[in-house]
Design a protein around this motif. Structure first.
Motif, PDB file in Angstrom:
ATOM      1  N   UNK A   1       0.854  -1.169   0.000  1.00 26.18           N
ATOM      2  CA  UNK A   1       0.000   0.000   0.000  1.00 26.18           C
ATOM      3  C   UNK A   1       0.900   1.234   0.000  1.00 26.18           C
ATOM      4  N   UNK A   2       0.997   1.850  -1.124  1.00 19.69           N
ATOM      5  CA  UNK A   2       1.805   3.053  -1.252  1.00 19.69           C
ATOM      6  C   UNK A   2       0.956   4.279  -0.932  1.00 19.69           C
ATOM      7  N   UNK A   3       1.532   5.188  -0.204  1.00 17.14           N
ATOM      8  CA  UNK A   3       0.849   6.430   0.148  1.00 17.14           C
ATOM      9  C   UNK A   3       1.527   7.637  -0.491  1.00 17.14           C
ATOM     10  N   UNK A   4       2.318   7.418  -1.558  1.00 21.23           N
ATOM     11  CA  UNK A   4       3.102   8.515  -2.146  1.00 21.23           C
ATOM     12  C   UNK A   4       2.244   9.707  -2.532  1.00 21.23           C
ATOM     13  N   UNK A   5       1.188   9.474  -3.269  1.00 26.18           N
ATOM     14  CA  UNK A   5       0.387  10.616  -3.733  1.00 26.18           C
ATOM     15  C   UNK A   5      -0.392  11.249  -2.584  1.00 26.18           C
ATOM     16  N   UNK A   6      -0.842  10.435  -1.640  1.00 26.92           N
ATOM     17  CA  UNK A   6      -1.565  10.973  -0.496  1.00 26.92           C
ATOM     18  C   UNK A   6      -0.648  11.835   0.371  1.00 26.92           C
ATOM     19  N   UNK A   7       0.565  11.343   0.619  1.00 23.98           N
ATOM     20  CA  UNK A   7       1.540  12.119   1.389  1.00 23.98           C
ATOM     21  C   UNK A   7       1.850  13.417   0.658  1.00 23.98           C
ATOM     22  N   UNK A   8       2.005  13.336  -0.670  1.00 23.53           N
ATOM     23  CA  UNK A   8       2.295  14.531  -1.465  1.00 23.53           C
ATOM     24  C   UNK A   8       1.223  15.588  -1.256  1.00 23.53           C
ATOM     25  N   UNK A   9      -0.032  15.199  -1.394  1.00 20.07           N
ATOM     26  CA  UNK A   9      -1.126  16.154  -1.259  1.00 20.07           C
ATOM     27  C   UNK A   9      -1.269  16.703   0.142  1.00 20.07           C
ATOM     28  N   UNK A  10      -1.129  15.824   1.129  1.00 17.81           N
ATOM     29  CA  UNK A  10      -1.281  16.257   2.523  1.00 17.81           C
ATOM     30  C   UNK A  10      -0.140  17.193   2.914  1.00 17.81           C
ATOM     31  N   UNK A  11       1.093  16.851   2.562  1.00 20.34           N
ATOM     32  CA  UNK A  11       2.227  17.710   2.901  1.00 20.34           C
ATOM     33  C   UNK A  11       2.077  19.074   2.230  1.00 20.34           C
ATOM     34  N   UNK A  36      10.198  16.875  -4.897  1.00 22.28           N
ATOM     35  CA  UNK A  36       9.915  15.552  -5.468  1.00 22.28           C
ATOM     36  C   UNK A  36       8.851  14.836  -4.633  1.00 22.28           C
ATOM     37  N   UNK A  37       8.951  14.955  -3.317  1.00 21.54           N
ATOM     38  CA  UNK A  37       7.965  14.351  -2.417  1.00 21.54           C
ATOM     39  C   UNK A  37       6.580  14.947  -2.683  1.00 21.54           C
ATOM     40  N   UNK A  38       6.523  16.275  -2.815  1.00 17.66           N
ATOM     41  CA  UNK A  38       5.243  16.943  -3.056  1.00 17.66           C
ATOM     42  C   UNK A  38       4.682  16.687  -4.445  1.00 17.66           C
ATOM     43  N   UNK A  39       5.471  16.156  -5.334  1.00 18.90           N
ATOM     44  CA  UNK A  39       4.997  15.771  -6.664  1.00 18.90           C
ATOM     45  C   UNK A  39       4.558  14.300  -6.684  1.00 18.90           C
ATOM     46  N   UNK A  40       4.726  13.616  -5.547  1.00 17.23           N
ATOM     47  CA  UNK A  40       4.381  12.196  -5.481  1.00 17.23           C
ATOM     48  C   UNK A  40       5.431  11.327  -6.139  1.00 17.23           C
ATOM     49  N   UNK A  41       6.645  11.885  -6.285  1.00 13.14           N
ATOM     50  CA  UNK A  41       7.697  11.179  -7.002  1.00 13.14           C
ATOM     51  C   UNK A  41       8.695  10.456  -6.131  1.00 13.14           C
ATOM     52  N   UNK A  42       8.495  10.459  -4.810  1.00 10.48           N
ATOM     53  CA  UNK A  42       9.438   9.736  -3.956  1.00 10.48           C
ATOM     54  C   UNK A  42       8.732   9.207  -2.715  1.00 10.48           C
ATOM     55  N   UNK A  43       9.302   8.173  -2.167  1.00 12.27           N
ATOM     56  CA  UNK A  43       8.815   7.613  -0.911  1.00 12.27           C
ATOM     57  C   UNK A  43       9.497   8.332   0.239  1.00 12.27           C
TER      58      UNK A  43
END
Length: 155
Positions: A1-11, A36-43
């Motif tokens: 379960x990846x949360x990359x895009x969710x973390x990006x949006x929340x941050x 990169x994190x805010x673009x959903x491009x990194x864990x």
């Protein structure tokens, strides 16, 4: 379960709501990594997420709850209620004491080598053995691997 895009949006949302820019988060990571994190491009590791939540002045549990709420497409209050119910259940199962027993102060207590056992499963296997079922029947009834039943059968 990846949360990359969710973390990006929340941050992004929390950072913007707090009126912060990448420079304000520089102690956590370099600006390029935050972008990169805010673009959903990194864990992100849990350690970095914890550091980031401190830099955002936003509780790490709340930050993660928002991410889970976005992922499940539910209001964050529902996420928090579910988590609270699970924490209450954990407490009622004796989990709080078990958790405390895992630490001596802030130091993690070493556990014995090998695969940890499951006392409930072991007891259930022993009950089925005593009632005359075979190992295969016990495995099916309990939904356990045959090797697990075998181990508890002979312990």
């Amino acid at each position: 379960m990846s949360l990359k895009k969710e973390i990006a949006g929340v941050v992004r949302a929390v950072r913007t709501a707090r009126g912060l820019d990448y420079g304000d988060l520089a102690k956590v990571s370099v600006k390029a990594n935050i972008a990169k994190l805010e673009q959903g491009g990194s864990n992100i590791t849990l350690n970095k997420l914890s550091e980031l939540s401190e830099a955002l002045d936003f509780d790490a549990v709340a930050l993660l709850a928002l991410c889970i709420a976005v992922q499940k497409d539910e209001p964050f209050e529902v996420t928090i209620k579910r988590a609270t119910a699970q924490l209450d259940e954990f407490r009622n199962e004796g989990g709080e004491e078990l958790l405390q027993s895992q630490f001596a102060g802030k130091t993690l207590v070493k556990r014995s080598r090998g695969k940890p056992g499951n006392a409930r499963a072991a007891d259930a296997v022993k009950e089925l053995k005593a009632s005359g079922l075979s190992q295969a029947e016990a495995a099916v009834r309990l939904g356990l691997a045959k090797s697990t039943v075998h181990r508890y059968w002979h312990s």
